[in-house]
Design a protein around this motif. Structure first.
Motif, PDB file in Angstrom:
ATOM      1  N   SER A   1      -8.585  51.345 -16.906  1.00 47.81           N
ATOM      2  CA  SER A   1     -10.033  51.111 -16.879  1.00 47.81           C
ATOM      3  C   SER A   1     -10.387  49.962 -15.940  1.00 47.81           C
ATOM      4  O   SER A   1     -11.382  50.034 -15.204  1.00 47.81           O
ATOM      5  CB  SER A   1     -10.541  50.803 -18.283  1.00 47.81           C
ATOM      6  OG  SER A   1     -10.405  51.919 -19.109  1.00 47.81           O
ATOM      7  N   PHE A   2      -9.586  48.913 -15.959  1.00 47.67           N
ATOM      8  CA  PHE A   2      -9.775  47.760 -15.073  1.00 47.67           C
ATOM      9  C   PHE A   2      -9.717  48.199 -13.612  1.00 47.67           C
ATOM     10  O   PHE A   2     -10.558  47.829 -12.797  1.00 47.67           O
ATOM     11  CB  PHE A   2      -8.693  46.720 -15.384  1.00 47.67           C
ATOM     12  CG  PHE A   2      -8.645  45.552 -14.456  1.00 47.67           C
ATOM     13  CD1 PHE A   2      -9.573  44.524 -14.545  1.00 47.67           C
ATOM     14  CD2 PHE A   2      -7.647  45.461 -13.498  1.00 47.67           C
ATOM     15  CE1 PHE A   2      -9.513  43.426 -13.693  1.00 47.67           C
ATOM     16  CE2 PHE A   2      -7.573  44.372 -12.647  1.00 47.67           C
ATOM     17  CZ  PHE A   2      -8.515  43.356 -12.744  1.00 47.67           C
TER      18      PHE A   2
ATOM     19  N   SER B   1      -0.432  40.540 -17.621  1.00 44.89           N
ATOM     20  CA  SER B   1      -1.387  40.698 -18.709  1.00 44.89           C
ATOM     21  C   SER B   1      -0.816  40.076 -19.976  1.00 44.89           C
ATOM     22  O   SER B   1       0.403  40.048 -20.164  1.00 44.89           O
ATOM     23  CB  SER B   1      -1.634  42.189 -18.931  1.00 44.89           C
ATOM     24  OG  SER B   1      -2.430  42.395 -20.055  1.00 44.89           O
TER      25      SER B   1
ATOM     26  N   ALA C   1      -6.420  50.013 -20.933  1.00 44.87           N
ATOM     27  CA  ALA C   1      -7.164  48.839 -20.458  1.00 44.87           C
ATOM     28  C   ALA C   1      -6.904  48.586 -18.979  1.00 44.87           C
ATOM     29  O   ALA C   1      -7.837  48.309 -18.211  1.00 44.87           O
ATOM     30  CB  ALA C   1      -6.778  47.615 -21.286  1.00 44.87           C
ATOM     31  N   ILE C   2      -5.653  48.693 -18.554  1.00 47.33           N
ATOM     32  CA  ILE C   2      -5.315  48.473 -17.140  1.00 47.33           C
ATOM     33  C   ILE C   2      -5.952  49.558 -16.278  1.00 47.33           C
ATOM     34  O   ILE C   2      -6.541  49.275 -15.237  1.00 47.33           O
ATOM     35  CB  ILE C   2      -3.789  48.415 -16.945  1.00 47.33           C
ATOM     36  CG1 ILE C   2      -3.231  47.150 -17.598  1.00 47.33           C
ATOM     37  CG2 ILE C   2      -3.427  48.476 -15.461  1.00 47.33           C
ATOM     38  CD1 ILE C   2      -1.720  47.121 -17.694  1.00 47.33           C
TER      39      ILE C   2
ATOM     40  N   ALA D   1     -12.686  50.547 -12.626  1.00 49.76           N
ATOM     41  CA  ALA D   1     -13.941  49.801 -12.482  1.00 49.76           C
ATOM     42  C   ALA D   1     -14.113  49.304 -11.047  1.00 49.76           C
ATOM     43  O   ALA D   1     -15.224  49.285 -10.513  1.00 49.76           O
ATOM     44  CB  ALA D   1     -13.983  48.630 -13.454  1.00 49.76           C
ATOM     45  N   ASP D   2     -13.007  48.930 -10.398  1.00 50.87           N
ATOM     46  CA  ASP D   2     -13.049  48.475  -9.006  1.00 50.87           C
ATOM     47  C   ASP D   2     -12.975  49.623  -8.009  1.00 50.87           C
ATOM     48  O   ASP D   2     -13.335  49.463  -6.846  1.00 50.87           O
ATOM     49  CB  ASP D   2     -11.893  47.506  -8.721  1.00 50.87           C
ATOM     50  CG  ASP D   2     -12.138  46.125  -9.292  1.00 50.87           C
ATOM     51  OD1 ASP D   2     -13.302  45.800  -9.608  1.00 50.87           O
ATOM     52  OD2 ASP D   2     -11.164  45.372  -9.412  1.00 50.87           O
TER      53      ASP D   2
ATOM     54  N   LYS E   1      -6.262  39.969 -21.276  1.00 50.79           N
ATOM     55  CA  LYS E   1      -6.593  39.150 -20.117  1.00 50.79           C
ATOM     56  C   LYS E   1      -5.707  39.569 -18.951  1.00 50.79           C
ATOM     57  O   LYS E   1      -4.489  39.586 -19.068  1.00 50.79           O
ATOM     58  CB  LYS E   1      -6.370  37.678 -20.449  1.00 50.79           C
ATOM     59  CG  LYS E   1      -6.662  36.770 -19.297  1.00 50.79           C
ATOM     60  CD  LYS E   1      -6.329  35.334 -19.638  1.00 50.79           C
ATOM     61  CE  LYS E   1      -6.457  34.501 -18.392  1.00 50.79           C
ATOM     62  NZ  LYS E   1      -5.720  33.270 -18.470  1.00 50.79           N
ATOM     63  N   LEU E   2      -6.313  39.914 -17.829  1.00 51.51           N
ATOM     64  CA  LEU E   2      -5.573  40.235 -16.615  1.00 51.51           C
ATOM     65  C   LEU E   2      -5.658  39.035 -15.698  1.00 51.51           C
ATOM     66  O   LEU E   2      -6.713  38.431 -15.560  1.00 51.51           O
ATOM     67  CB  LEU E   2      -6.161  41.465 -15.927  1.00 51.51           C
ATOM     68  CG  LEU E   2      -6.078  42.752 -16.732  1.00 51.51           C
ATOM     69  CD1 LEU E   2      -6.801  43.861 -15.999  1.00 51.51           C
ATOM     70  CD2 LEU E   2      -4.654  43.143 -16.989  1.00 51.51           C
TER      71      LEU E   2
END
Length: 77
Positions: free
Chosen positions: A53-54, A36, A50-51, A57-58, A2-3
């Motif tokens: 990729s997050f 996180s 994960a970070i 994505a933006d 969870k971010l």
């Protein structure tokens, strides 16, 4: 993982604080940060991916960026 937003009150922040700098040589460099709460069995590498990729994505143009800096620390003093 969870971010959470960077402006969350301490009680709502994640268990870890992270900083990631990505660079597209000759084009742009960006530093991002946040908190996180990784899964109990997550590795540092899992969290990094994960970070990243997050953020990609933006900002899809950063998909091929070089990682200049990454820090993941427990979010406590």
């Amino acid at each position: 993982m969870k971010l959470s937003p960077n402006t969350a009150p301490a009680s709502a922040q994640g268990s870890h604080m992270w900083v990631l700098t990505l660079d597209l040589p000759g084009r742009t460099m960006a530093t991002h940060y946040g908190t996180s709460t990784p899964a109990a069995n997550a590795t540092r590498y899992d969290v990094f991916l994960a970070i990243r990729s997050f953020l990609v994505a933006d900002n899809p143009e950063m998909a091929s960026a070089n990682t200049v800096f990454f820090s993941l620390e427990p979010n406590r003093l």
